[in-house]
Design an enzyme around this catalytic site. Structure first.
Site, PDB file in Angstrom:
ATOM      1  N   TRP A   1       0.734   5.673  15.169  1.00 14.02           N
ATOM      2  CA  TRP A   1      -0.478   5.692  15.983  1.00 14.02           C
ATOM      3  C   TRP A   1      -0.472   7.076  16.631  1.00 14.02           C
ATOM      4  O   TRP A   1       0.412   7.403  17.410  1.00 14.02           O
ATOM      5  CB  TRP A   1      -0.440   4.597  17.052  1.00 14.02           C
ATOM      6  CG  TRP A   1      -1.712   4.529  17.840  1.00 14.02           C
ATOM      7  CD1 TRP A   1      -2.867   3.888  17.481  1.00 14.02           C
ATOM      8  CD2 TRP A   1      -1.965   5.122  19.118  1.00 14.02           C
ATOM      9  NE1 TRP A   1      -3.820   4.058  18.462  1.00 14.02           N
ATOM     10  CE2 TRP A   1      -3.293   4.807  19.473  1.00 14.02           C
ATOM     11  CE3 TRP A   1      -1.201   5.898  19.995  1.00 14.02           C
ATOM     12  CZ2 TRP A   1      -3.875   5.232  20.670  1.00 14.02           C
ATOM     13  CZ3 TRP A   1      -1.789   6.320  21.187  1.00 14.02           C
ATOM     14  CH2 TRP A   1      -3.107   5.981  21.512  1.00 14.02           C
TER      15      TRP A   1
ATOM     16  N   LYS B   1     -13.907  -6.873  24.171  1.00 19.32           N
ATOM     17  CA  LYS B   1     -13.854  -7.349  22.776  1.00 19.32           C
ATOM     18  C   LYS B   1     -14.938  -6.665  21.955  1.00 19.32           C
ATOM     19  O   LYS B   1     -14.698  -6.206  20.839  1.00 19.32           O
ATOM     20  CB  LYS B   1     -14.077  -8.864  22.683  1.00 19.32           C
ATOM     21  CG  LYS B   1     -12.963  -9.781  23.061  1.00 19.32           C
ATOM     22  CD  LYS B   1     -11.709  -9.681  22.253  1.00 19.32           C
ATOM     23  CE  LYS B   1     -10.854  -8.560  22.722  1.00 19.32           C
ATOM     24  NZ  LYS B   1      -9.772  -8.746  23.582  1.00 19.32           N
TER      25      LYS B   1
ATOM     26  N   HIS C   1     -26.528  -2.535  42.828  1.00 14.80           N
ATOM     27  CA  HIS C   1     -25.991  -1.368  43.550  1.00 14.80           C
ATOM     28  C   HIS C   1     -25.883  -0.140  42.652  1.00 14.80           C
ATOM     29  O   HIS C   1     -25.116   0.768  42.936  1.00 14.80           O
ATOM     30  CB  HIS C   1     -24.627  -1.719  44.164  1.00 14.80           C
ATOM     31  CG  HIS C   1     -24.734  -2.816  45.171  1.00 14.80           C
ATOM     32  ND1 HIS C   1     -25.268  -2.631  46.431  1.00 14.80           N
ATOM     33  CD2 HIS C   1     -24.430  -4.136  45.092  1.00 14.80           C
ATOM     34  CE1 HIS C   1     -25.272  -3.781  47.082  1.00 14.80           C
ATOM     35  NE2 HIS C   1     -24.768  -4.712  46.287  1.00 14.80           N
TER      36      HIS C   1
ATOM     37  N   ASN D   1       9.203   7.069  17.916  1.00 12.55           N
ATOM     38  CA  ASN D   1       8.159   6.331  18.620  1.00 12.55           C
ATOM     39  C   ASN D   1       8.294   6.692  20.099  1.00 12.55           C
ATOM     40  O   ASN D   1       9.383   6.565  20.652  1.00 12.55           O
ATOM     41  CB  ASN D   1       8.377   4.823  18.394  1.00 12.55           C
ATOM     42  CG  ASN D   1       7.567   3.964  19.333  1.00 12.55           C
ATOM     43  OD1 ASN D   1       6.509   4.373  19.800  1.00 12.55           O
ATOM     44  ND2 ASN D   1       8.063   2.771  19.620  1.00 12.55           N
ATOM     45  N   GLY D   2       7.215   7.158  20.711  1.00 11.65           N
ATOM     46  CA  GLY D   2       7.272   7.552  22.117  1.00 11.65           C
ATOM     47  C   GLY D   2       6.567   8.882  22.297  1.00 11.65           C
ATOM     48  O   GLY D   2       5.766   9.284  21.452  1.00 11.65           O
TER      49      GLY D   2
HETATM   50  C1  F6R Z   1      -7.358  -5.784  23.730  1.00 17.00           C
HETATM   51  C2  F6R Z   1      -5.923  -5.694  23.723  1.00 17.00           C
HETATM   52  C3  F6R Z   1      -5.284  -4.720  24.647  1.00 17.00           C
HETATM   53  C4  F6R Z   1      -3.984  -5.311  25.207  1.00 17.00           C
HETATM   54  C5  F6R Z   1      -3.248  -4.253  26.040  1.00 17.00           C
HETATM   55  C6  F6R Z   1      -1.982  -4.816  26.656  1.00 17.00           C
HETATM   56  O1  F6R Z   1      -7.835  -6.699  22.801  1.00 17.00           O
HETATM   57  O2  F6R Z   1      -5.250  -6.357  22.971  1.00 17.00           O
HETATM   58  O3  F6R Z   1      -6.133  -4.341  25.675  1.00 17.00           O
HETATM   59  O4  F6R Z   1      -4.281  -6.424  25.973  1.00 17.00           O
HETATM   60  O5  F6R Z   1      -2.915  -3.174  25.227  1.00 17.00           O
HETATM   61  O6  F6R Z   1      -1.129  -5.291  25.682  1.00 17.00           O
HETATM   62  P1  F6R Z   1      -0.014  -6.356  26.001  1.00 17.00           P
HETATM   63  O7  F6R Z   1      -0.683  -7.616  26.383  1.00 17.00           O
HETATM   64  O8  F6R Z   1       0.753  -6.492  24.715  1.00 17.00           O
HETATM   65  O9  F6R Z   1       0.814  -5.796  27.104  1.00 17.00           O
END
Ligand code: F6R
Length: 601
Positions: free
Chosen positions: A75, A481, A500, A99-100
C-alpha cells in the site's frame, strides 16, 4: 498496510510466498513482489496492481532447493504504485521488504547518495538495503544488519536477504506487526498469522525492538539487552479462509452475514435476563469513573454511537477521540478512566500507539477487536472479541455491526453491575438485543429496492447523510461507506447542525439521506429534513413513518427500540453504497487507494 512474508527452508518457495501474500492482500494491493536466493541464484519478480498480476508474471518460476525468500504486498506511502517502487528493493546483491514508515529516510538517502549510491525508487524502504550493503563493506552481515536498524527512525517490520549470507534471513520489528512460524526446520515470517496457518505449527509474535536472524532451522533473537530466549505458542491448523459463497462481492456477503455474526457476538453474553462477560473480573470496573474510547474510521463511528449508550445506560462519562488526534494532543489522562480501543484488525498503528500511551499513563485498558492475538489484543489488559469472522471487504460492514453490538452489551453490563438503571429497563434492553439478528436480515424486497433506487443517485454534487443522537454516528458511517466504494463525495452531519452552514449547499442536486427513526427524536429530525426540502434538496428518507416530502422513501419495519432502528437503517445505507458502487463499475471489495489494515500512521 503492506503485508510481508518470508520463508527459510527447502520447500518450493514461490507457492509459499504467493499463498501467504494472498492472505495479506487486504493490507494493500498497489503492487506485489517476491525475491528468492538459492545459493548463487538470485531471482525476483514484481508487478503493479493486484497479486494476480504477480502470479502471472512468475508463473514459470520454481524455487525448490534450500534457500531464503521474501515477499511483499504494497500500500503505497512514498512514491507512486509503479514497479520501481514495488518491493522487494534490490541493492547490489541483497533484497529488502518493509512494512511501516522510515521517518528519517531522507537524511539517510542524502548520506548514501553522497557515498555514490544510486537510488531507483522514491520509497523510504530502499535506504534499508543500501545502508545494509554499505555497512556490510566492513562488517559481518548480521553486524551490518544490526547497525542498519540502529539508524532507522519510525515504524518497521522488515526482512532482508543477501548473497553475502545466502542461508540467512535477517528480520527486525518496531511498531509494525510481524511473527515467526515454525515447523521443524522450516521457518516462516509474516505480518499476520493468517499467512502461515496450515504451514507453521508454532508461532512467536515479535515484540517491538526485537531483531535477529533465521538460519539452519533456528532463529536467534535479540533486543536492546542482547540475545534472548523466547517461547512459541501452538498455531491453529484450521485455515478459515473466507469464500464469496455465491455472492458477487465479499462486502455483499458480509452485509448478509450480519444477521448471524451478531448472534455470535451475543452468544453466552446476552442471556435471558442478564448480561455476562466472562472476560471481565467482577471488580473490573471498580474505581472507574470515566471511559475514553480511541479508534479510527468505521471503528471510531461505533465508538461515537457507544458514547451515547455509556452515558445513557451505564451513567458513566464517556468521550471519544480519533486515535491519530489523541496521540499528539498531549492529553490529560487520569487513572480513574478506562481506556477502550476499538479495532477490527487489531493492528491499526494510531489506535495501537494510543493504547500504549494510555498504558504508560497507568490507565486500565480494554479492547473491542475482531482478531484474536492481534497487537491491540495482546497489548490490552482485557480484550472482548467481536466474533465477526474474517472480514474481507475493505469497506467494513459486519465488523461495525458487531462492534456496536458488543459496545451496547458492555454499556448494559456496566449498567447492570452498577444498577444505574432499573431492572425493567435492563430487561427492555436485553429484549431488544435478542431481536437484533432478525432486524439485520436482508430481504430480497429491500435489496431489490436499493438496487432500483441506486440508479437515481449516481450524479449530483454531493450527499449529506443526516441523523441525530446515535443516528449521527450512523450518518457518518453511511457517508463513509458511500465515499469509500463509490468515490462520490458524501458527508455525515448532525441533522440539527445543517442550518449552521451546510444548508447553503441545498438545491436539487444535493442528495440528503435522512435517518428518521420513530423511537428517538422523530419530530426534531423531521423539522430538519423539512428545512432542507424547502430548499429543494433531494431527500431519500429512511424511516418507519411515511414522510410526504421525501423524493424517495425506504420504509423500515422495526420501530420499538432505537438500536433496532439503528441496525435496520445501517443495512439500508450499506446496500445503497454497494448498489451505487456496482452501477458505477467500481471494485467493491478492493476500492482504490485503500487497504484493510492501516499499520502506518
Ligand atoms: C472503513 C474502514 C476503516 C477502518 C479503519 C480502522 O470501512 O474499514 O475506516 O475502520 O481503518 O481499522 P480497524 O478497525 O482495523 O482499526
Amino acid at each position: 498496510m503492506c503485508g510481508i512474508v518470508g520463508y527459510v527452508g527447502a520447500k518450493e518457495k514461490k507457492e509459499i510466498l504467493l499463498d501467504g501474500l494472498k492472505e495479506l492482500e487486504y493490507r494493500g494491493y498497489d503492487s506485489a513482489g517476491i525475491a528468492v536466493i538459492e545459493g548463487n541464484n538470485l531471482n525476483s519478480f514484481k508487478a503493479v496492481g493486484k497479486l494476480e498480476n504477480l502470479v502471472q508474471k512468475a508463473k514459470d518460476f520454481k524455487a525448490d532447493s534450500f534457500g531464503v525468500s521474501i515477499g511483499h504486498t504494497r500500500w503505497a506511502t512514498h512514491g507512486k504504485p509503479n514497479e520501481l517502487n514495488a518491493h522487494p528493493h534490490l541493492g547490489k546483491n541483497s533484497y529488502v521488504v518493509h512494512n511501516g514508515i522510515i521517518e528519517n529516510y531522507q537524511e539517510l538517502k542524502k548520506e548514501l547518495i553522497a557515498k555514490g549510491v544510486n537510488f531507483l525508487s522514491q520509497t523510504d524502504t530502499e535506504v534499508i538495503v543500501h545502508l545494509f550493503e554499505q555497512n556490510a563493506l566492513d562488517k559481518e552481515p548480521f553486524d551490518a544488519f544490526k547497525s542498519t536498524i540502529d539508524r532507522l527512525d519510525g515504524a518497521y517490520a522488515t526482512l532482508l536477504i543477501t548473497q553475502g549470507a545466502p542461508d540467512t534471513l535477517f528480520f527486525a520489528k518496531n511498531g509494525s506487526p510481524m511473527l515467526i512460524g515454525f515447523d521443524g526446520e522450516d521457518i516462516y515470517f509474516a505480518s499476520s498469522d493468517t499467512a502461515i496457518i496450515g504451514k507453521a505449527k508454532e508461532v512467536y509474535y515479535l515484540e517491538d525492538g526485537e531483531y535477529g536472524y533465521a538460519k539452519d532451522g533456528k532463529v536467534e533473537l535479540f533486543d536492546a539487552n542482547g540475545k534472548k530466549s523466547f517461547t512459541t505458542k501452538p498455531l491453529s491448523s484450521d485455515k478459515v479462509s473466507a469464500q464469496k459463497d455465491g455472492y458477487r462481492f465479499f462486502m455483499e456477503k458480509e452485509i448478509y452475514e450480519q444477521t448471524t455474526v451478531i448472534a455470535d457476538t451475543m452468544m453466552g453474553r446476552v442471556l435471558e435476563s442478564e448480561i455476562v462477560l466472562d472476560e471481565l473480573d467482577s471488580d473490573f470496573f471498580d474505581g472507574i469513573n470515566a471511559i475514553k474510547i480511541c479508534a479510527c474510521g468505521t471503528s471510531y463511528h461505533s465508538a461515537l454511537a457507544a458514547s451515547y449508550l455509556f452515558e445513557r445506560l451505564a451513567k458513566v462519562r464517556c468521550d471519544v477521540e480519533i486515535a491519530s488526534e489523541f496521540r499528539y494532543k498531549k492529553p490529560l489522562l487520569s487513572d480513574d478512566t478506562l481506556f477502550v480501543t476499538i479495532s477490527q484488525s487489531g493492528e491499526t498503528a494510531d489506535t495501537l500507539e494510543a493504547l500504549k500511551m494510555a498504558k504508560r499513563a497507568g490507565l486500565k485498558s480494554l479492547s473491542i477487536c475482531n482478531v484474536d492475538n492481534s497487537s491491540i489484543v495482546r497489548e490490552s489488559d482485557v480484550a472482548l472479541l467481536t466474533r465477526a469472522g474474517i472480514e474481507k471487504g475493505v469497506a467494513s460492514t459486519k465488523a461495525f455491526a458487531t462492534q456496536t453490538m458488543l459496545l451496547w452489551i458492555l454499556a448494559l453490563y456496566v449498567a447492570q453491575e452498577r444498577q444505574s438503571i432499573s431492572k425493567d429497563l435492563i430487561a427492555n434492553e436485553i429484549d431488544a438485543m435478542r431481536h437484533s439478528p432478525k432486524v439485520l436480515k436482508v430481504t430480497d424486497e429491500l435489496h431489490a429496492k436499493m438496487h432500483r433506487l441506486s440508479k437515481r443517485y449516481l450524479h449530483g454534487h454531493g450527499f449529506f447523510f443526516i441523523g441525530r443522537d446515535i443516528f449521527f454516528p450512523l450518518a457518518l458511517e453511511g457517508a463513509l461507506k458511500l465515499k469509500e466504494i463509490s468515490y462520490l463525495h458524501a458527508e455525515g452531519y448532525p441533522a440539527g447542525e445543517m442550518k449552521h452552514g451546510p444548508i447553503a449547499l441545498a438545491d436539487s442536486n444535493l442528495f440528503t439521506v435522512a435517518l428518521m427513526p420513530k423511537s428517538l427524536l422523530y419530530d426534531k429530525i423531521k423539522s430538519n429534513v423539512e428545512e432542507l426540502s424547502a430548499r429543494d434538496a433531494t431527500i431519500l428518507a429512511i424511516s418507519p413513518l411515511a414522510f410526504d416530502l421525501a423524493d424517495d422513501f425506504v420504509q423500515t419495519k422495526y420501530a420499538s427500540h432505537p438500536m433496532l432502528e439503528f441496525f435496520e437503517m445501517m443495512v439500508v445505507t450499506q446496500l445503497l453504497a454497494l448498489e451505487i458502487s456496482v452501477r458505477l463499475g467500481n471494485d467493491v471489495d478492493m476500492p482504490r487507494n485503500l487497504a484493510k489494515s492501516v499499520t502506518v500512521e
